[in-house]
Design an enzyme around this catalytic site. Structure first.
Site, PDB file in Angstrom:
ATOM      1  CB  SER A 199      14.862   0.956   8.474  1.00  0.00           C
ATOM      2  OG  SER A 199      14.852   0.423   9.546  1.00  0.00           O
ATOM      3  CE  LYS A 252      10.041  -6.411   3.545  1.00  0.00           C
ATOM      4  NZ  LYS A 252       8.580  -6.402   2.890  1.00  0.00           N
ATOM      5  CG  ASP A 274       0.463  -2.002   2.551  1.00  0.00           C
ATOM      6  OD1 ASP A 274      -0.313  -0.940   2.908  1.00  0.00           O
ATOM      7  OD2 ASP A 274       1.707  -2.316   2.931  1.00  0.00           O
TER       8      ASP A 274
END
Length: 522
Positions: A127, A151, A286
């Site tokens: 989460s 997702k 990322d």
């Protein structure tokens, strides 16, 4: 009313954590600096400023935490102590109600969740502030049951984001107009970049497209697995992809016990990154340990597993040339060339003194060469170059700042796996191959291949075009000559008129004078 209340909350947190002194003391107007001293009178702030800023952002909620994470990548703008603290921010928020996730899925696909999935695990496995992830089983278009990760976008985020962004824009404009240091940090530009970043993350179709592009690019490399996107089950609020099973890369001892070659794993990570940068010009931006796993399955043992594709970077050929030549010139200690590259980029103001820029770059880079090559951080070199360039008002492009942040992540991860990792030895072949491709016959051949469809379309038309040119050109040439001759004749007539008229006028004056004299003498 809600914005007013939120604004009051932000002001209270700013005062509570002493962030006002970070801003007010840099203001140019004396009365504002006096206000800063009055506000901070009697207040004891034991924690360092970076820690106080991080704790304040955590107190303000997930949107401000996200902002701090994005801000931590702008090391070209921030002092090191603040950037290091912001890098510790974690995007951890409690999961939202599974019933809400189910309702989002049913609204997206307009049918019950039991018809969309064979089974759906209501308890989320992860989460964050933007979305949460559930595991499920789906039957694809071929009737095959597949394990997937689902997702689901956190509901009601857009109004919250727009409200907080409105307040951020107001604060950024206020700081930029009143503080010289604030203006240098470009807060409005940073908030605008954050706005784009957040709204991109709110569109899960965009993330799915990023994943599909990276999967296609990396397919033949054989070093990384990227989940397949199930496009039949994707929506802007719901993303369904192949479920990946692996060990988090941070669990080094578990990987070593399973027989994974940790040193090779470190080199593979660098190879993956530089392949994405210099071959594809499209990279996962990322790549922190939370988004990377390692496969232990027989068919893909020891391969990277890449997750979360909300942030990617794109590089042009010009960007790649800038990077390759900067790194090469740095290791040759050719600081004049590094300065010239900044000039050639067009980012340097016209009045910049190149010799001063070269001297500043030398002061930044030279200390690195007291270390072994394996201890030199290419990410830190880029960051220091960007910081130095900022002093000369050089505008560094956002995609290069994003790459520098990603490179730091890759280096940190690689040296966590293998402290002896020599990043330059791994990167050098990519730079050499890229530069050879740019200057050798391969580039010419690629351009010919790229233009060949256009040439093929034009080829049948060439005889007709040539005939038309040869047929019309003599006529065009003759017509142009006739027009020139006509213009010349008109000019000649005008000149003749002027000359004859002038001569007549002069002769008339002489005749008049002659007659006057005859009369005078008689």
């Amino acid at each position: 009313m809600s914005r007013l209340f939120r604004g009051a909350t932000i002001v209270w947190v700013v005062l509570r954590y002493g962030l006002d002194e970070l801003v007010l003391t840099s203001f140019q107007k004396p009365w504002l600096r006096l206000l800063a001293r009055i506000v901070s009178f009697g207040r004891k702030l034991d924690a360092p400023r970076g820690q106080r800023l991080r704790e304040a952002l955590e107190r303000l909620g997930p949107i401000f935490v996200k902002f701090g994470q994005v801000l931590s990548t702008r090391r070209d703008l921030l002092p090191p102590d603040i950037a290091n603290e912001l890098a510790l921010l974690q995007d951890r928020v409690p999961p939202f109600d599974p019933d809400v996730a189910v309702a989002t899925i049913e609204r997206a696909f307009r049918r019950p969740v039991g018809e969309v999935f064979v089974s759906f695990e209501r308890v989320p496995v992860a989460s964050a502030s933007i979305a949460q992830v559930h595991f499920a089983i789906v039957r694809d278009r071929h009737g095959v049951e597949r394990e997937v990760a689902v997702k689901v976008l956190r509901p009601g985020m857009l109004p919250v984001i727009d409200n907080d962004l409105g307040l951020m824009r107001a604060m950024a404009g206020w700081v930029e107009s009143l503080s010289a240091d604030g203006k240098r940090l470009k807060p409005r530009q940073v908030v605008a970049e954050f706005d784009n970043y957040l709204h991109d993350e709110l569109d899960l179709i965009r993330e799915a497209a990023n994943a599909a592009q990276l999967r296609r690019n990396m397919e033949r490399l054989g070093l990384v697995r990227i989940p397949e996107i199930l496009w039949d089950f994707c929506h802007p609020e719901v993303l369904v992809m192949e479920r990946m099973k692996g060990v988090p890369i941070s669990q080094i001892e578990r990987l070593r016990a399973a027989g994974v070659d940790i040193r090779q794993l470190a080199r593979d990570g660098v190879t993956i990154f530089f392949t994405q940068v210099f071959r594809d010009g499209f990279f996962h931006a990322d790549m922190h340990p939370g988004n990377i796993q390692v496969s232990l399955e027989p068919g893909s043992f020891g391969r990277y597993i890449s997750l979360d594709f909300g942030i990617v970077g794109s590089l042009t050929e010009f960007d790649k040339e800038y990077l390759a030549q900067n790194f090469t010139a740095f290791f040759r200690r050719d600081y004049k060339r590094v300065a010239e590259l900044h000039v050639e980029s067009g980012w340097v103001p016209a009045d910049t003194r190149i010799n001063e820029l070269e001297s500043a770059i030398r002061a930044v880079c030279e200390p690195y060469f007291d270390r072994p090559l394996k201890e030199i951080s290419l990410g830190m070199v880029l960051m220091r170059l960007f910081q130095t360039s900022r002093r000369f008002h050089v505008e560094i492009q956002p995609q290069l700042v994003l790459l520098q942040k990603t490179l730091l992540n890759i280096e940190g991860l690689g040296r966590q796996l293998d402290p002896e990792l020599d990043l330059w030895s791994t990167a050098k072949p990519f730079l050499e191959k890229w530069m050879l491709d740019q200057m050798g016959p391969q580039r010419l051949w690629r351009e010919v291949k790229a233009e060949s469809p256009h040439f093929a379309k034009m080829l049948p038309e060439l005889p007709r075009l040539l005939h038309d040119y040869l047929h019309h050109k003599p006529h065009d040439h003759r017509r142009e000559m006739q027009e020139l001759l006509a213009e010349q004749r008109r000019t000649n007539r005008l000149l003749q008129s002027i000359i004859y008229g002038g001569m007549g006028f002069v002769l008339g004056l002489l005749a008049l004078q002659f007659l006057i004299r005859i009369r005078f003498f008689h």
